[in-house]
Design an enzyme around this catalytic site. Sequence first.
Site, PDB file in Angstrom:
ATOM      1  N   CYS A 169     -10.508  -1.898  14.457  1.00  0.00           N
ATOM      2  CA  CYS A 169     -10.780  -3.337  14.626  1.00  0.00           C
ATOM      3  C   CYS A 169     -10.948  -3.745  16.091  1.00  0.00           C
ATOM      4  O   CYS A 169     -11.634  -4.708  16.394  1.00  0.00           O
ATOM      5  CB  CYS A 169      -9.648  -4.148  14.013  1.00  0.00           C
ATOM      6  SG  CYS A 169      -9.332  -3.686  12.310  1.00  0.00           S
ATOM      7  N   GLU A 222       0.824  -1.202   0.000  1.00  0.00           N
ATOM      8  CA  GLU A 222       0.000   0.000   0.000  1.00  0.00           C
ATOM      9  C   GLU A 222       0.861   1.256   0.000  1.00  0.00           C
ATOM     10  O   GLU A 222       0.545   2.249  -0.659  1.00  0.00           O
ATOM     11  CB  GLU A 222      -0.938  -0.031   1.218  1.00  0.00           C
ATOM     12  CG  GLU A 222      -2.119   0.903   1.094  1.00  0.00           C
ATOM     13  CD  GLU A 222      -3.236   0.558   2.080  1.00  0.00           C
ATOM     14  OE1 GLU A 222      -3.408  -0.640   2.415  1.00  0.00           O
ATOM     15  OE2 GLU A 222      -3.930   1.485   2.503  1.00  0.00           O
ATOM     16  N   LYS A 240     -15.253  -9.973   7.954  1.00  0.00           N
ATOM     17  CA  LYS A 240     -14.192 -10.791   7.377  1.00  0.00           C
ATOM     18  C   LYS A 240     -14.743 -12.105   6.845  1.00  0.00           C
ATOM     19  O   LYS A 240     -14.169 -12.716   5.957  1.00  0.00           O
ATOM     20  CB  LYS A 240     -13.102 -11.062   8.413  1.00  0.00           C
ATOM     21  CG  LYS A 240     -12.262  -9.833   8.755  1.00  0.00           C
ATOM     22  CD  LYS A 240     -11.223  -9.537   7.705  1.00  0.00           C
ATOM     23  CE  LYS A 240     -10.544  -8.196   7.979  1.00  0.00           C
ATOM     24  NZ  LYS A 240      -9.781  -7.726   6.806  1.00  0.00           N
ATOM     25  N   GLU A 270     -13.722 -12.424  -5.717  1.00  0.00           N
ATOM     26  CA  GLU A 270     -12.386 -11.958  -6.117  1.00  0.00           C
ATOM     27  C   GLU A 270     -11.284 -12.619  -5.293  1.00  0.00           C
ATOM     28  O   GLU A 270     -10.116 -12.475  -5.605  1.00  0.00           O
ATOM     29  CB  GLU A 270     -12.258 -10.427  -5.927  1.00  0.00           C
ATOM     30  CG  GLU A 270     -13.324  -9.587  -6.599  1.00  0.00           C
ATOM     31  CD  GLU A 270     -14.584  -9.487  -5.749  1.00  0.00           C
ATOM     32  OE1 GLU A 270     -15.659  -9.457  -6.353  1.00  0.00           O
ATOM     33  OE2 GLU A 270     -14.510  -9.471  -4.528  1.00  0.00           O
ATOM     34  N   CYS A 278      -8.425  -2.120   4.156  1.00  0.00           N
ATOM     35  CA  CYS A 278      -8.297  -3.271   5.052  1.00  0.00           C
ATOM     36  C   CYS A 278      -9.613  -3.682   5.694  1.00  0.00           C
ATOM     37  O   CYS A 278      -9.744  -4.794   6.172  1.00  0.00           O
ATOM     38  CB  CYS A 278      -7.345  -2.990   6.203  1.00  0.00           C
ATOM     39  SG  CYS A 278      -5.984  -1.986   5.765  1.00  0.00           S
ATOM     40  N   SER A 335      -7.421   1.833  -2.360  1.00  0.00           N
ATOM     41  CA  SER A 335      -6.186   1.096  -2.615  1.00  0.00           C
ATOM     42  C   SER A 335      -6.582  -0.254  -3.201  1.00  0.00           C
ATOM     43  O   SER A 335      -7.576  -0.859  -2.798  1.00  0.00           O
ATOM     44  CB  SER A 335      -5.443   0.890  -1.304  1.00  0.00           C
ATOM     45  OG  SER A 335      -4.530  -0.180  -1.443  1.00  0.00           O
ATOM     46  N   GLU A 369     -15.869 -11.169   3.532  1.00  0.00           N
ATOM     47  CA  GLU A 369     -14.721 -10.883   2.678  1.00  0.00           C
ATOM     48  C   GLU A 369     -14.066 -12.165   2.164  1.00  0.00           C
ATOM     49  O   GLU A 369     -13.730 -12.276   0.988  1.00  0.00           O
ATOM     50  CB  GLU A 369     -13.685 -10.063   3.471  1.00  0.00           C
ATOM     51  CG  GLU A 369     -12.486  -9.641   2.647  1.00  0.00           C
ATOM     52  CD  GLU A 369     -11.393  -8.995   3.508  1.00  0.00           C
ATOM     53  OE1 GLU A 369     -11.021  -7.854   3.216  1.00  0.00           O
ATOM     54  OE2 GLU A 369     -10.921  -9.638   4.473  1.00  0.00           O
ATOM     55  N   GLU A 371       2.058   1.741  -3.372  1.00  0.00           N
ATOM     56  CA  GLU A 371       0.960   2.259  -4.191  1.00  0.00           C
ATOM     57  C   GLU A 371       0.787   3.764  -3.942  1.00  0.00           C
ATOM     58  O   GLU A 371       0.602   4.540  -4.874  1.00  0.00           O
ATOM     59  CB  GLU A 371      -0.325   1.503  -3.847  1.00  0.00           C
ATOM     60  CG  GLU A 371      -1.485   1.853  -4.773  1.00  0.00           C
ATOM     61  CD  GLU A 371      -2.791   1.154  -4.376  1.00  0.00           C
ATOM     62  OE1 GLU A 371      -2.773   0.332  -3.428  1.00  0.00           O
ATOM     63  OE2 GLU A 371      -3.817   1.447  -5.016  1.00  0.00           O
TER      64      GLU A 371
END
Lengths: 136, 407, 570
Positions: free
Chosen positions: C501, C282, C361, C369, C302, C322, C364, C285
């Site tokens: 988190c 990141e 999560k 993907e 994230c 990102s 996710e 990036e």
Amino acid sequence: MARANLLERLHTIQDTYGYIPENEINKLSDQFDLPRSKVYGTIKFYSMFYTEPTGKYMVRVCDSLSCHLNDSEGLVTAVKNYLGIADGETTEDKKFTLEVVECLGHCGEGPVMMVNDQIYTYLNENRAIQILKDCM
Amino acid sequence: MLNFLKKDPILAIEDYDFTAFKQVLNTPAENIISDIKTADLKGRGGAGFPAGVKWELARKEKSAEKYVVCNADEGEPGTFKDRYLLENSPWQVLEGILISAYVIGAEKGYIYIRGEYVKPIKIFNKIIEKAEKKGLLGENILGSEFDFELELIRGAGAYICGDETSLLNSIEGQRPRSRIKPPYPIQSGLYGKPTLVNNVETLAAAVEIINQGVETYTALGTAESNGTKLISLSGEVNEPGVYEIEFGSLTIREIVEQLGKGIRNNGQLKFVVPGGVSTSILPQEKLDIPYSYEDIKAAGSNTGSGAMIVVSEENDLIDLMLNVAEFFMSETCGTCFPCREGIRQVCYLLENAKERGYLTQRDFELITDLSQTTYLAARCGLGQSSLNFVTSVLEHYRDELLQGGGQ
Amino acid sequence: MATALIDGQQVDFESGETILEAAEKVQIKIPTLCHAEDLSIYGGCRICVVEIEGERLLKPACATKISEGMKIKTHSPKVREVRRNIFELIVASHDISCRLNCLTCSRNQSCELREIAADIGANQTRFDPIDKGYDDDRSSVSIVREPNKCITCGRCIRKCEEVQGVGIFTMANRGPATVLTTFGDKGMGNVECTNCGQCIHACPTGALHEVYHYDRVWDMLKDEDKFVVVQTAPAVRVALAELFESKPGTIVTGQMVAGLKRLGFDRVFDTNFAADLTIMEEGTELIGRIEDGGPFPMFTSCSPGWIKYIEHFYPEYLENLSSCKSPQQMFGAVAKSYYAQQHGIDKEDMVVVSVMPCTAKKFESGRGEMDQDVDFVLTTRELGRMVKEAGIDLVNLAEEDYDPMMGESTGAGSIFGSSGGVMEAALRTAYELITEEELEELDFEPVRGAEGIKEAEVEIKGMTVKTAVASGLSNVGQLLEKIKNGEEYHFVEMMACPGGCIGGGGQPIPTNQETVEERMKAIYEIDAGKKKRKSHQNKEVQQLYEDYLGAPNSHLAHELLHTNYIKREI
């Protein structure tokens, strides 16, 4: 003032479609900048709003106290038997939806029944069934 | 017969001259408020709060925007007098709205009519249209400085909207549950602005007070109940209907016998619900009291909306209690636990009792506890009064209900 | 200052204070249920009613302002009786039955109804339970809703709407038919739910809980053909101990590693390793965007709750995200390629389990993907259940180390668990990579702390890098609106849960401001205790690039560690 006129808009939609379709709720949610869950929750509070299509004739029979004292229960049973459906149901041919409702405000003329926008007072079983027959 | 409120229908605007409103436009608002206060006009929707005090408080609120709302969400079983006024005296109702708006300084108002009242809605839509054309609504009404816009809102089947804070939530497009008070609508109502909510009959009566003069009005009635009241008489009488009576001029029994022409089929009178199903019943032996706020209160009930439901001996009391409890069960907004769950349990207990044919001691104990809890802890008037009917029937007919073995 | 009497105690109060707040000041606890400190006042449950002298009816303490001279009784006989009656009604409507037994409830240790029962001296339930007969909502891959247990206190509605700014829930119907539901009764999986799980923290009962993966994980652990690796997110180690009666903020990293080994995981690795890796990707990036002039701001990626939020509500900003996968997913991708190859393990036989403070999560890991790089996601709470089920006295275990190759982490990786942490970690690395100078002051104080929106400007090689940090989705929404209205930033960290988190939807209950702050302190304590506090110092990450990936943002790195996003309908 985001929500002003929501109620009247819901009426207009229901007047047009006979119920409030999902995509119309999505549109209202955009226009009023409200989560669609809130529009949905508002609609679902009211007994006269529907999120599914109802029968062509909405039959509402009052069973509140004044009508009850004038044997609205007998009227309800007769209408149920005649239409072959229970409270809240729609006939198979989609013609009639029956609702046993709370007070319609014609307590001095009970028992009463509403078919769509028309109110019928001082009913007995035969007259009620005749009214439904005339809708056929 | 008096005809302050119960009159021959006037539907053409040409036949109505707005005398009271014209007089108001030329009188200091304080004087009008003072008259309404002197007349001691109590809110006719059921709560009975003095209208003049409400108007005065609303006028004193400092705000660029204020609203008036005419509460025409008449929904309590047995009540149909507002429908009567909307259908027969819509101009008088409009006049009342105009006066209240002018007096408190509101430029926008709503009349909220229950969705089931199809005919009154049609009538009032036309009334608004005609009034706009005739310059009775809009800017510079009747050439004065007073601007006022009125909008009709159709309800959609929810008794709770008769509660003024729920009504405001409904107009705002929210789920119409009651609001926590304070703040009261007078301070923070529609969209957070000072809002005066008045019942249809209250507004019509205010017009008459101005028309007849406050002395004429206060000369009528009793010490604590001035003027007249519309009564919706229904149930098991020979001639149900809307009657206007002077407070104190008739006893409840006389209303049943003289106006209602007695019990049909020569039945025996058992009890009367004096003010709609949210009020406690008055048993047959308590009916020789004058019809007035104070006498009905002293007898343990409430004038409520003036819905008098007459009940004969020919009834299953448990069935009637269940009917009323079910009404409240389907109409409570469901927000507060004692009301929502309390009424549900009462219905459940009564259903079982109806099947059984009698109430047990345990039913008595549980229903009494629930009534007390719901009365003390519910969030709004609907909940607090929801079990009055049931509790009062239990109280007056205990032995009868236990018959068949209550141990 | 005015005064009133509560239970005979004189209390001074400021105007606007409620009876509930005033009572607390004189050590009087009034039980509450629908009330929550971070939410608007509801006044629905009526458990908190009190008696006020001169008033006919009882008043809710949560919604009633105390006023001069008021005489209040908070526990009079009348009040106590009413509370007990209301409680009995709640219990009857809470569907206690053999099927929905307290013992097997997700909240068997943390049910607020049990607390209330104790507080009000409940000693009987006289009403028959009501069978509401609703179906469970299992449409979401992250969260299950059991409407029969719902008491319609509306806390989840308010949390979702007020704290998270999403508003998927509503009450529908009225009276006893009042039910909490989603738009069109479609279920949480079919509406704009971000899976953040904050509703679980709001719920006083077991009506909301995560979709459990722990039984499947047990199955994997007993399957000898499977090579089961586990990764632990930064926020888990500072919260897990709360499930074993330890104070919030107790750090149990080593004990947790030991516990996971005892549970039978073949390798115990650290998501913090992947966090360091994320920073390499990141950070690179970001440097690239700075060189190319945008697009700005670059958003962190994230937090899967945040990702779903932007996909639903601000899809016009998707290119600002990102392209980095989250640390969880980077870990899975690397484990199933690099680690598997290096150890001759068939990818098909490797099972990657995550322990996350997060319910999103779960969603996710199942995204198309993501190529099934992570097989199962356990919440902190689920790990707690497994540890208990295995009879492990976790907090007293001797500490053990993570396994090598994917177990090393720097302080920068550790602070990913707190709001502002990703930003701080990225800045530490970006600064050194751009300037090629050593950063003297590692603590970026302006991005630390529990505030919902934080801003900071950092000078890097003559350039002012404007950054912002938001946690809690309504703060995220506010920041996005600010950006929409022209506010310019280079780099923005977004986290779905308040505090980041550590306040995640999968964390121990209660998760509230107090516990979140304690966990946050612990996170920075871990960072401060590390010798290496910058991601690019992570030797194992360096090794990974050397042996396998080449360089950050290389072709292979892109293939494994980067992803793309979807515009979703509302």
